[in-house]
Design a protein around this motif. Structure first.
Motif, mmCIF file in Angstrom:
data_model
loop_
_atom_site.group_PDB
_atom_site.id
_atom_site.type_symbol
_atom_site.label_atom_id
_atom_site.label_comp_id
_atom_site.label_asym_id
_atom_site.label_seq_id
_atom_site.Cartn_x
_atom_site.Cartn_y
_atom_site.Cartn_z
ATOM 1 N N ILE A 120 0.865 -1.179 0.000
ATOM 2 C CA ILE A 120 0.000 0.000 0.000
ATOM 3 C C ILE A 120 0.901 1.227 0.000
ATOM 4 O O ILE A 120 1.885 1.274 0.741
ATOM 5 N N TRP A 154 -6.291 1.902 1.676
ATOM 6 C CA TRP A 154 -5.807 2.205 0.327
ATOM 7 C C TRP A 154 -6.384 3.555 -0.109
ATOM 8 O O TRP A 154 -7.544 3.844 0.130
ATOM 9 N N TRP A 196 -8.806 -2.616 1.972
ATOM 10 C CA TRP A 196 -7.372 -2.822 1.774
ATOM 11 C C TRP A 196 -6.605 -1.852 2.640
ATOM 12 O O TRP A 196 -6.950 -0.667 2.656
ATOM 13 N N PRO A 197 -5.560 -2.237 3.316
ATOM 14 C CA PRO A 197 -5.066 -3.596 3.360
ATOM 15 C C PRO A 197 -5.963 -4.477 4.231
ATOM 16 O O PRO A 197 -6.517 -3.998 5.214
ATOM 17 N N ALA A 233 -3.893 -6.693 -0.869
ATOM 18 C CA ALA A 233 -2.899 -5.950 -0.099
ATOM 19 C C ALA A 233 -2.987 -6.478 1.329
ATOM 20 O O ALA A 233 -3.980 -6.246 2.020
ATOM 21 N N GLN A 254 3.928 -5.853 4.657
ATOM 22 C CA GLN A 254 3.959 -4.552 3.980
ATOM 23 C C GLN A 254 5.389 -4.003 3.908
ATOM 24 O O GLN A 254 5.791 -3.447 2.890
#
Ligand code: TXA
Ligand code: MG
Length: 404
Positions: A71, A80, A115-116, A144, A151
């Protein structure tokens, strides 16, 4: 490549993350923590890395992979950012053609909210995505992950990572780094330990149709009602569910979502799934469903019981013990796993795969009796789905060989 005794456990420190990212950038594979289950990650744009993923898992190449995305840093605080579709097209992971305005609206709305997180979207495949990742399909699955370690690795690599669950094909998904060692130790160079997965079941997979409506291909960590709630106000806001296919052989024809084999998540022990929660099964129904299961299982050998938990689970365990003792060759209840003593579905989801795995590993357990969740809503749908697959008849290639 052979990594016997060489699979390293990396800590989720800046050094560990850098090491994982540099292995991935060189086309190697890394066991990666996500909030759902551990993934077996490789560079999604590198065909050699994709080939290694299929090989390490023993997974047929007609079962497509999910691409995991970073992201953007400005999106971390509030999910997101706006305009995901445009970003995905610019990255070359999603094709512009065939993306109607309605489809874009749906994708933007869902990614903004979820998302995530544990939601995978199936969209038209973009030009950057190798066909091996999608098993030749013209669609690609994207998500994501919400795990901060995943991440951090994604940002360090700077490319999408393909990551199926880090189990050997057809086996129980791993929710800890130790489970990944059991599955893939010696087959991959490293596993990043990000602690136990907090969701515990894989992501919900939905296909976004060209009219913007959704088809659920796999119930998972994001409950369907929550997804439906977010669709309200969008037109059209339909969400349909694809039923679990009955067929179990991969060769039996085209499937809406290849890889959705009925038999999956299978322990080596046979699994008997009770038709309903124990509190709703009377004595006769319990005896006959255990009896039907016993026909397929070795007589007199130890049973491991998987209970959902909640009020009165000890009494239900006793009912099962007594019912098993009434068989002509009584089967001893040798182990019992309670998924959620507190009765909460999210607790049950979190412990599902680990509990199945430990019952399966217990040398005294030769067959497993599993209780489905009483509730169909929330994470109940995903838990029931995984148990149905664990209990489904298995293709020959999946058959276990529990040592006596
Ligand atoms: O939570 C998860 O989704 C985990 C973590 C690691 O992210 N990953 C995961 O991947 O469960 P895997 O490979 O075990 O399951 C992905 C499934 C495939 O079996 C396939 O059925 C479906 O997603 N899938 C992937 N690409 C697809 C496509 N283009 N069309 C339809 N279904 C697809
Ligand atoms: Mg899997």
């Amino acid at each position: 490549m052979d990594f016997s005794d060489q699979t390293r456990i990396l800590q989720p420190t800046p050094e560990g993350i850098t090491e994982a990212a540099s292995l991935l950038a060189r086309g190697e594979l890394v066991g990666l923590p996500t909030e759902t289950v551990y993934g077996l990650a490789g560079d999604a744009l590198n065909v050699d890395a994709l080939t290694k993923i299929f090989r390490a898992k023993g997974r047929p190449t007609d079962d497509p992979l999910i691409l995991h995305l970073a992201i953007p840093t400005e999106g971390i605080a509030k999910g997101w950012p706006e305009g995901t579709t445009a970003r995905l097209i610019a990255q070359g992971v999603v094709a512009e053609d065939g993306l109607s305005a309605a489809c874009r609206r749906t994708v933007d709305a869902l990614t903004r909210t979820f998302w995530p997180g544990p939601l995978t979207l199936v969209l038209p495949r973009g030009p950057q995505v190798p066909t091996l990742a999608t098993s030749g399909l013209d669609t690609v699955a994207l998500r994501a992950p919400a795990h901060p370690v995943a991440q951090a690795v994604l940002r360090a690599v700077g490319e999408p990572l393909a990551a199926p669950s880090a189990n050997r094909f057809g086996r129980i998904s791993p929710t800890t780094a130790a489970h990944v060692v059991e599955e893939l130790g010696g087959r991959i160079p490293a596993i990043l330990d990000g602690g136990p997965a907090t969701v515990g079941v894989e992501s919900t997979v939905v296909r976004v149709a060209s009219d913007g409506s959704l088809v659920c291909l796999r119930p998972g960590g994001l409950p369907m009602e929550v997804l439906e709630g977010a669709l309200a106000g969008l037109s059209p806001s339909r969400l349909t569910e694809h039923p679990l296919p009955d067929r179990i052989e991969p060769s039996s024809g085209p499937m809406p979502s290849p890889g959705m084999l009925a038999s999956h998540y299978a322990p080596t022990c046979p699994v008997v799934l009770l038709p309903d929660a124990l509190s709703r099964l009377n004595a006769a129904a319990l005896q006959s469903s255990l009896g039907a299961g016993a026909l397929a299982c070795p007589p007199g050998l130890g049973v491991g019981l998987l209970l959902q938990g909640g009020l009165g689970w000890e009494d239900q365990r006793e009912r099962v013990r007594q019912a098993l003792a009434r068989f002509p060759s009584p089967a001893p209840l040798v182990a019992c796993a309670v998924l959620a003593p507190d009765g909460a579905l999210d607790t049950a989801a979190r412990s599902l795969f680990g509990s199945l795995r430990s019952l399966d590993k217990d040398p005294l357990v030769h067959w497993i009796v599993a209780e489905p969740p009483a509730r169909q809503d929330g994470l109940g749908a995903a838990i029931r789905d995984r148990l149905r697959r664990a209990a489904a008849p298995r293709p020959r290639s999946h058959e276990g060989s529990k040592p006596e």
